[in-house]
Design a protein around this motif. Structure first.
Motif, PDB file in Angstrom:
ATOM      1  N   ASP A 143      -2.778  -6.212   7.543  1.00 36.38           N
ATOM      2  CA  ASP A 143      -3.269  -7.554   7.869  1.00 36.38           C
ATOM      3  C   ASP A 143      -2.210  -8.610   7.600  1.00 36.38           C
ATOM      4  O   ASP A 143      -2.042  -9.551   8.399  1.00 36.38           O
ATOM      5  CB  ASP A 143      -4.540  -7.863   7.080  1.00 36.38           C
ATOM      6  N   ARG A 144      -1.480  -8.477   6.482  1.00 42.46           N
ATOM      7  CA  ARG A 144      -0.432  -9.466   6.226  1.00 42.46           C
ATOM      8  C   ARG A 144       0.673  -9.337   7.270  1.00 42.46           C
ATOM      9  O   ARG A 144       1.202 -10.352   7.739  1.00 42.46           O
ATOM     10  CB  ARG A 144       0.142  -9.337   4.822  1.00 42.46           C
ATOM     11  N   VAL A 194       9.697  -9.747   9.226  1.00 39.86           N
ATOM     12  CA  VAL A 194      10.418  -8.472   9.236  1.00 39.86           C
ATOM     13  C   VAL A 194      10.054  -7.643   8.002  1.00 39.86           C
ATOM     14  O   VAL A 194       9.769  -6.440   8.104  1.00 39.86           O
ATOM     15  CB  VAL A 194      11.946  -8.709   9.279  1.00 39.86           C
ATOM     16  N   ILE A 195      10.055  -8.293   6.839  1.00 40.95           N
ATOM     17  CA  ILE A 195       9.760  -7.581   5.575  1.00 40.95           C
ATOM     18  C   ILE A 195       8.404  -6.902   5.633  1.00 40.95           C
ATOM     19  O   ILE A 195       8.254  -5.720   5.278  1.00 40.95           O
ATOM     20  CB  ILE A 195       9.825  -8.561   4.391  1.00 40.95           C
ATOM     21  N   TRP A 196       7.374  -7.625   6.117  1.00 40.41           N
ATOM     22  CA  TRP A 196       6.016  -7.076   6.086  1.00 40.41           C
ATOM     23  C   TRP A 196       5.753  -6.106   7.232  1.00 40.41           C
ATOM     24  O   TRP A 196       4.964  -5.164   7.058  1.00 40.41           O
ATOM     25  CB  TRP A 196       4.996  -8.201   6.026  1.00 40.41           C
ATOM     26  N   LEU A 201       5.077  -0.337   8.454  1.00 40.90           N
ATOM     27  CA  LEU A 201       5.553   0.890   9.085  1.00 40.90           C
ATOM     28  C   LEU A 201       5.643   2.044   8.085  1.00 40.90           C
ATOM     29  O   LEU A 201       5.458   3.208   8.451  1.00 40.90           O
ATOM     30  CB  LEU A 201       6.919   0.651   9.748  1.00 40.90           C
ATOM     31  N   ARG A 202       5.894   1.715   6.820  1.00 38.05           N
ATOM     32  CA  ARG A 202       5.988   2.763   5.792  1.00 38.05           C
ATOM     33  C   ARG A 202       4.626   3.356   5.452  1.00 38.05           C
ATOM     34  O   ARG A 202       4.558   4.503   4.978  1.00 38.05           O
ATOM     35  CB  ARG A 202       6.664   2.204   4.536  1.00 38.05           C
ATOM     36  N   VAL A 203       3.529   2.581   5.658  1.00 40.32           N
ATOM     37  CA  VAL A 203       2.193   3.093   5.299  1.00 40.32           C
ATOM     38  C   VAL A 203       1.331   3.351   6.543  1.00 40.32           C
ATOM     39  O   VAL A 203       0.208   3.844   6.421  1.00 40.32           O
ATOM     40  CB  VAL A 203       1.460   2.122   4.358  1.00 40.32           C
TER      41      VAL A 203
END
Length: 310
Positions: A143-144, A194-196, A201-203
């Motif tokens: 969501d973030r 980009v960070i979020w 993508l990792r989870v």
């Protein structure tokens, strides 16, 4: 009204009387509706007398446009003016039915469109408050990432939902989207967006079906729906104690407003939003007058410069 004390010319009044009887006897309209027709039509009839018209057969489209223009000058709402013109069209249709005129002069004249109010944008502090989501479960991270990307790239809801994994390059801060009319464009995104997205993508694999191509998925594993995005954003707005209702369109509107206020580059914002016409961007975004005045003072060669004595 004083004008109602002056009798109408018979060539205007008599057809109206016949029309009122038609509404009552043949149409069976309520008394309230009949009164509305009478009020609107007699107001216009008196205006026509003031314009020198004393016979309905003399009224053409130009005269109808004059009546509409007068209504606008008198401050009528678009919806009220539309009702007035609708009454006039119905009356002229009746005269055609009776064989008294050949064509309806009000047919091609319409009231101005009722302006849809733009959603109030969030200020920067409210955006920051909304996006301070520090929960680390996959749904919260998703969501973030959704909200960061929508605000970071100014996406439409449909554009966000339709983004596939192959469309996004976090290393380059580039995103391919397909907008209205199937028009493709490339938009930049950076920083927290980009960070979020990378965190998501990792989870993502914890929720996604193995062969799902969508960037954002629901807890059932398939592409997230428009309704789910709207619902989750509204819930986060309440959870983060943001005073106004949160929606995807409000985030896009906030992106546009903040970008235009900071850059004053209408053409660039037009490209970022994917607007075909710059007039759409001008309506969609707004600058407060003080900011415009400051830009004017700084840019116009004949404007009073800061520091200049009165």
């Amino acid at each position: 009204m004083t004008e109602s004390l002056v009798p109408l010319p018979s060539r205007l009044q008599d057809p109206l009387v016949n029309f009122y009887e038609y509404l009552r006897a043949e149409k069976g309209l309520s008394l309230h509706t009949q009164r509305n027709y009478k009020q609107q039509l007699e107001t216009m009839a008196f205006q026509l007398v003031q314009l020198g018209i004393e016979d309905w057969s003399s009224v053409d489209a130009a005269w109808v446009r004059q009546l509409a223009s007068k209504g606008m000058r008198d401050g009528m709402k678009a919806s009220s003016l539309a009702t007035r013109l609708s009454s006039l069209r119905a009356f002229f249709d009746f005269l055609i039915l009776r064989g008294e005129i050949a064509a309806n002069p009000a047919k091609g004249v319409s009231a101005p469109r009722k302006k849809r109010p733009l959603p109030k944008n969030l200020d920067v502090d409210e955006v920051n408050q909304l996006l301070e989501v520090d929960e680390d479960d996959p749904l919260a991270v998703r969501d973030r990432a959704i909200m960061e990307l929508m605000y970071g790239a100014g996406l439409r809801l449909a554009e966000l939902v339709n983004v596939d994994l192959k469309d996004i390059r976090t290393s380059r801060g580039e995103l391919r989207v397909v907008g209205k009319g199937e028009k493709e464009r490339k938009v930049p995104f950076a920083g927290q967006a980009v960070i979020w997205v990378e965190k998501w993508l990792r989870v993502r694999g914890q929720l996604s079906d193995p062969n799902e191509s969508a960037l954002f998925v629901s807890k059932l594993g398939g592409r997230i729906s428009h309704r789910s995005v709207q619902k989750r954003m509204a819930e986060w707005g309440q959870k983060q104690a943001v005073s106004s209702h949160i929606s995807p369109h409000k985030l896009r509107h906030s992106f546009a407003t903040h970008m235009l206020e900071s850059s004053q580059n209408l053409r660039a914002v037009q490209e970022l939003l994917g607007h075909e016409n710059i007039s759409t961007t001008q309506i969609y975004t707004h600058l407060d007058f003080q900011h415009l005045a400051e830009v004017y003072d700084q840019a116009h060669p004949r404007a009073r410069k800061k520091g200049r004595k009165e």
